[in-house]
Motif scaffolding. Structure first.
Motif, PDB file in Angstrom:
ATOM      1  N   LEU A   1       0.820  -1.209   0.000  1.00  0.00           N
ATOM      2  CA  LEU A   1       0.000   0.000   0.000  1.00  0.00           C
ATOM      3  C   LEU A   1       0.854   1.260   0.000  1.00  0.00           C
ATOM      4  O   LEU A   1       0.423   2.307  -0.480  1.00  0.00           O
ATOM      5  CB  LEU A   1      -0.921   0.007   1.223  1.00  0.00           C
ATOM      6  N   SER A   2       2.056   1.171   0.571  1.00  0.00           N
ATOM      7  CA  SER A   2       2.885   2.389   0.574  1.00  0.00           C
ATOM      8  C   SER A   2       3.750   2.496  -0.681  1.00  0.00           C
ATOM      9  O   SER A   2       4.486   3.462  -0.822  1.00  0.00           O
ATOM     10  CB  SER A   2       3.746   2.475   1.838  1.00  0.00           C
TER      11      SER A   2
ATOM     12  N   ARG B   1       4.455   3.471  -4.201  1.00  0.00           N
ATOM     13  CA  ARG B   1       3.813   4.402  -5.123  1.00  0.00           C
ATOM     14  C   ARG B   1       4.890   5.144  -5.902  1.00  0.00           C
ATOM     15  O   ARG B   1       5.905   5.539  -5.334  1.00  0.00           O
ATOM     16  CB  ARG B   1       2.969   5.409  -4.347  1.00  0.00           C
TER      17      ARG B   1
ATOM     18  N   ARG C   1       5.727   7.377   4.531  1.00  0.00           N
ATOM     19  CA  ARG C   1       4.423   6.844   4.146  1.00  0.00           C
ATOM     20  C   ARG C   1       4.223   5.457   4.744  1.00  0.00           C
ATOM     21  O   ARG C   1       3.134   5.101   5.182  1.00  0.00           O
ATOM     22  CB  ARG C   1       4.306   6.800   2.622  1.00  0.00           C
TER      23      ARG C   1
ATOM     24  N   LEU D   1       3.004   5.810   8.309  1.00  0.00           N
ATOM     25  CA  LEU D   1       1.626   6.289   8.420  1.00  0.00           C
ATOM     26  C   LEU D   1       0.642   5.186   8.064  1.00  0.00           C
ATOM     27  O   LEU D   1      -0.354   4.969   8.745  1.00  0.00           O
ATOM     28  CB  LEU D   1       1.415   7.499   7.509  1.00  0.00           C
ATOM     29  N   ILE D   2       0.911   4.476   6.971  1.00  0.00           N
ATOM     30  CA  ILE D   2       0.002   3.408   6.566  1.00  0.00           C
ATOM     31  C   ILE D   2       0.043   2.274   7.588  1.00  0.00           C
ATOM     32  O   ILE D   2      -0.980   1.673   7.912  1.00  0.00           O
ATOM     33  CB  ILE D   2       0.352   2.931   5.145  1.00  0.00           C
TER      34      ILE D   2
ATOM     35  N   VAL E   1      -3.364   8.802   2.713  1.00  0.00           N
ATOM     36  CA  VAL E   1      -1.898   8.787   2.738  1.00  0.00           C
ATOM     37  C   VAL E   1      -1.372   8.392   1.362  1.00  0.00           C
ATOM     38  O   VAL E   1      -0.420   8.979   0.845  1.00  0.00           O
ATOM     39  CB  VAL E   1      -1.393   7.791   3.801  1.00  0.00           C
ATOM     40  N   ARG E   2      -2.023   7.416   0.746  1.00  0.00           N
ATOM     41  CA  ARG E   2      -1.578   6.953  -0.570  1.00  0.00           C
ATOM     42  C   ARG E   2      -1.725   8.027  -1.636  1.00  0.00           C
ATOM     43  O   ARG E   2      -0.905   8.151  -2.529  1.00  0.00           O
ATOM     44  CB  ARG E   2      -2.397   5.728  -0.988  1.00  0.00           C
ATOM     45  N   ARG E   3      -2.810   8.786  -1.527  1.00  0.00           N
ATOM     46  CA  ARG E   3      -3.024   9.829  -2.521  1.00  0.00           C
ATOM     47  C   ARG E   3      -1.961  10.916  -2.419  1.00  0.00           C
ATOM     48  O   ARG E   3      -1.912  11.814  -3.246  1.00  0.00           O
ATOM     49  CB  ARG E   3      -4.406  10.459  -2.321  1.00  0.00           C
ATOM     50  N   GLY E   4      -1.145  10.845  -1.374  1.00  0.00           N
ATOM     51  CA  GLY E   4      -0.034  11.784  -1.272  1.00  0.00           C
ATOM     52  C   GLY E   4      -0.438  13.134  -0.748  1.00  0.00           C
ATOM     53  O   GLY E   4       0.320  14.084  -0.826  1.00  0.00           O
TER      54      GLY E   4
END
Lengths: 341, 349
Positions: free
Chosen positions: A146-147, A149, A157, A160-161, B341-344
């Motif tokens: 999920l982190s 990207r 990130r 946080l995830i 969080v993923r969307r930044g």
């Protein structure tokens, strides 16, 4: 403080203080382990324990020491080592003192896996172990995926995830605990607190083998953490393959978390506090996996000894939580007096 | 950890005015959403009651079954959801602004740990069935723990820097949760009582709880909202804040007081509710930016909407039983949080 020792093309940075702290912590851990082995319904004095360990004791004592009690002490030391190192890895990668595997869901995932086995499927020791490893690895894989990207994973990130995943799994654990029958839930709560009771070689041996693979890997890649703390770009410029190092370190950290949770349950606070304490003792600015690991081993071992000596039977997790927390409080107060942070 | 605050770009006045208008409009929309959520919370449950009957039951309590359900069960529950949600949202926003750490949540000041320890002691050693004893024990535990955390964190010349407060909170939380586990595992009866308290829930609380804790929450909310400007100044750094006439030590002390009162009474009233205090301010900042004058009121309004929605969902999915609110908030909030969080949109470190 530190200087570089060179021998031809090889060079090693020699840090007397870190080495002294490491030796001291190792001594504390081993001494506590000897006393753990000596404690029980049939008390054995420390010299006798040592004699039995080196093969000089009488037969009965040797049997009690090596077959019945040594596994517990060994599991304590090894799991502590694993917790300390994994905590140091994740805190350094996230550049956040709160970024320990407890906080970012991996330990919670291990608990969820174990709880499912204990409460829903009714599995035995092996099934519980498999469940907790699967839980930790599955959580880590999901968090990592999920982190991911834009071709990479940022440490920030990831944390946080992980925090999000931890909250969800925590809720799942509470759901399981409140819906289960009291007797089973009570048993599960012991596991969730972290306990070293009834550990045998069947627990200690797999843990030892896993660490024999994981710890050297962690130490080999650990040097790159220092450069990683400068930021991804700076680390890249210094020649560190950032994404690959991070993937390896995450895998090793998750592995260490999973095997320790399997052996002792999710012992609280060791992974969070051991790297902080080690850092303060060694006065190093960067991460130091070995001293964090030895600190973890000493903490868990001493904690186990205290839990054995207490008048009421409490699992080791209660002691490590209280002990580690109080020590951190004391350190904060001590540094506060000097006016540093 | 650095601030989640970015330098505000210099913009022309009309643009700023339009942005402010947009944010004020957003606040109105949120307020509307809160009213809608309250109405839904009164109407939906194991037995659905049409809104018209709800209003009837409230205005003319005729002793009918439906009027009784609304009056005795749904109204306390809904009001509790509003005050608890608002308290947790605001406390979370204050905590993150004070510590300048987007991972900080109010529980880190030791509030949850202290409350849990006090409750487990009551369950283990006092033979009581009244819920108000639990409530006040939890409140006292939360306050005591927070005072302890603050004392440790501010001890010595370095003072109560955010980093030291968080570390002190984490340390004492660990101590408390270890002690709680120790007491909880003493005998199965204590464990049985505690395992249900440790899942936050809005169900089966009296209106008395709201009435007794409400004044504290109100005071905490007023104090917290008044801190918006000093917090904005401090976000620029302590020296800049001082130059702007703000005392960092005083702002921190007042902020901590507001957090303790808000979060302590919320936890006392509903048990520990995870995640709301962490996730709501985070979402709000990605919507309205770092200006605390907007972050605080948005958090105050958004959190109860989400908490009520979670509570309603918990009543609907497991009919005729229900899922505890604390479980639903985590299960619904976490994916949303992860998605954001993923969307930044996450504030950069």
């Amino acid at each position: 403080m530190s200087r570089v020792v060179r021998a031809g093309a090889l060079s090693v940075r020699w840090e007397p203080r870190a080495a002294a702290v490491g030796v001291g912590l190792l001594a504390v851990g081993l001494a506590a382990a000897v006393f753990v082995v000596g404690t029980g319904d049939f008390p054995i004095s420390a010299p006798e324990v040592v004699r039995a360990l080196v093969g000089q004791g009488d037969q009965a004592t040797t049997f009690i020491v090596t077959e019945l009690r040594l596994p517990r002490a060994a599991v304590g030391l090894l799991a502590g080592l694993a917790l300390g190192i994994s905590g140091a890895i994740f805190q350094s990668m996230s550049r956040n003192p709160l970024g320990s595997p407890d906080l970012i869901g991996f330990t919670t995932g291990a608990s969820t896996g174990a709880l499912l086995q204990i409460l829903v499927f009714g599995g035995g020791t092996l099934a519980i172990a498999a469940g907790s490893v699967a839980g930790a690895v599955g959580t880590a894989a999901a968090v990592y995926a999920l982190s991911y990207r834009g071709g990479g994973v940022s440490g920030h990130r990831l944390v946080l995830i992980g925090v999000g995943a931890a909250a969800m799994l925590e809720a799942a654990n509470s759901y399981l605990i409140t819906r289960a029958e009291l007797r089973e839930a009570y048993e599960a709560a012991f596991w969730l607190t972290g306990s070293l009771n009834n550990r045998g070689w069947e627990h200690a041996a797999p843990l030892g083998w896993a660490l024999a693979v994981l710890v050297p890997l962690a130490l080999a890649y650990g040097r790159r953490l220092t450069m990683g703390e400068l930021g991804d770009d700076a680390a890249q410029a210094l020649g560190v393959p950032v994404q690959r190092s991070r993937a390896v370190l995450v895998a090793v950290g998750v592995g260490l978390t999973a095997v320790s949770a399997t052996a002792v349950g999710p012992v609280p606070f060791v992974a969070l506090v051991a790297p902080q304490l080690a850092r303060r003792l060694t006065r190093r600015t960067g991460p130091h996996l070995m001293s964090a690991g030895l600190m973890g081993a000493a903490l868990l071992s001493v904690g186990d000894l205290i839990s054995l000596k207490l008048p009421v039977a409490v699992p080791v997790g209660v002691v490590t939580g209280a002990l580690g927390g109080l020590y951190l409080v004391w350190l904060l107060a001590a540094t506060g007096r000097k006016g540093t942070t | 950890m650095s601030t989640p605050v970015r330098e505000a770009p210099v913009r022309k006045e009309p643009v700023r005015a339009a942005a402010a208008l947009g944010r004020a409009g957003g606040l109105l929309i949120l307020a509307g959403a809160l009213v809608a959520a309250m109405a839904a919370s009164l109407a939906i449950g194991a037995e659905n009651i049409p809104l018209g009957r709800v209003v009837d039951g409230l205005l003319h309590p005729d002793g009918s079954r439906e009027a009784l359900i609304v009056q005795d069960l749904r109204v306390p529950r809904t009001l509790l959801g509003v005050v608890v949600g608002a308290s947790l949202g605001l406390a979370g926003a204050l905590m993150q602004a004070l510590t300048r750490n987007p991972l900080a949540e109010p529980g880190l000041l030791g509030v949850n740990g202290g409350a849990a320890f006090a409750v487990v002691l009551v369950i283990a050693f006092l033979d009581t069935r009244t819920s108000l004893v639990y409530v006040w024990a939890a409140f006292a535990g939360a306050a005591g723990a927070a005072v302890l955390v603050y004392a440790v964190g501010s001890y010595g010349r370095a003072g109560a820097t955010p980093g030291r407060l968080v570390l002190a909170g984490a340390a004492l939380n660990a101590v408390f949760s270890a002690l709680t586990a120790g007491v909880m595992l003493l005998d199965p009866r204590t464990f049985d009582g505690f395992r249900f308290w440790q899942v936050g829930s809005l169900a089966s609380r009296d209106l008395e709880v709201v009435a007794q804790l409400g004044p504290f929450m109100l005071a905490g909310a007023v104090l917290g909202l008044l801190l918006a400007r000093p917090l904005n100044a401090l976000a620029l750094g302590e020296d800049a804040g001082r130059a702007l006439g703000v005392s960092p030590a005083r702002t921190r002390a007042l902020g901590a007081l507001a957090i303790v009162v808000l979060c302590g009474s919320a936890t006392a009233a509903a048990g520990p509710i995870w995640f709301l205090g962490l996730a709501v301010p985070f979402m709000v900042r990605s919507l309205v930016g770092p200006d605390q004058r907007w972050v605080l009121p948005y958090s105050l309004l958004l959190a109860p909407v989400l908490l009520l929605a979670a509570d309603i969902a918990g009543r609907v999915v497991a009919r005729p039983g229900e899922l505890e609110t604390g479980i639903v908030t985590a299960f619904v909030g976490a994916p949303v949080f992860i998605w954001m969080v993923r969307r930044g949109k996450a504030p950069k470190q």
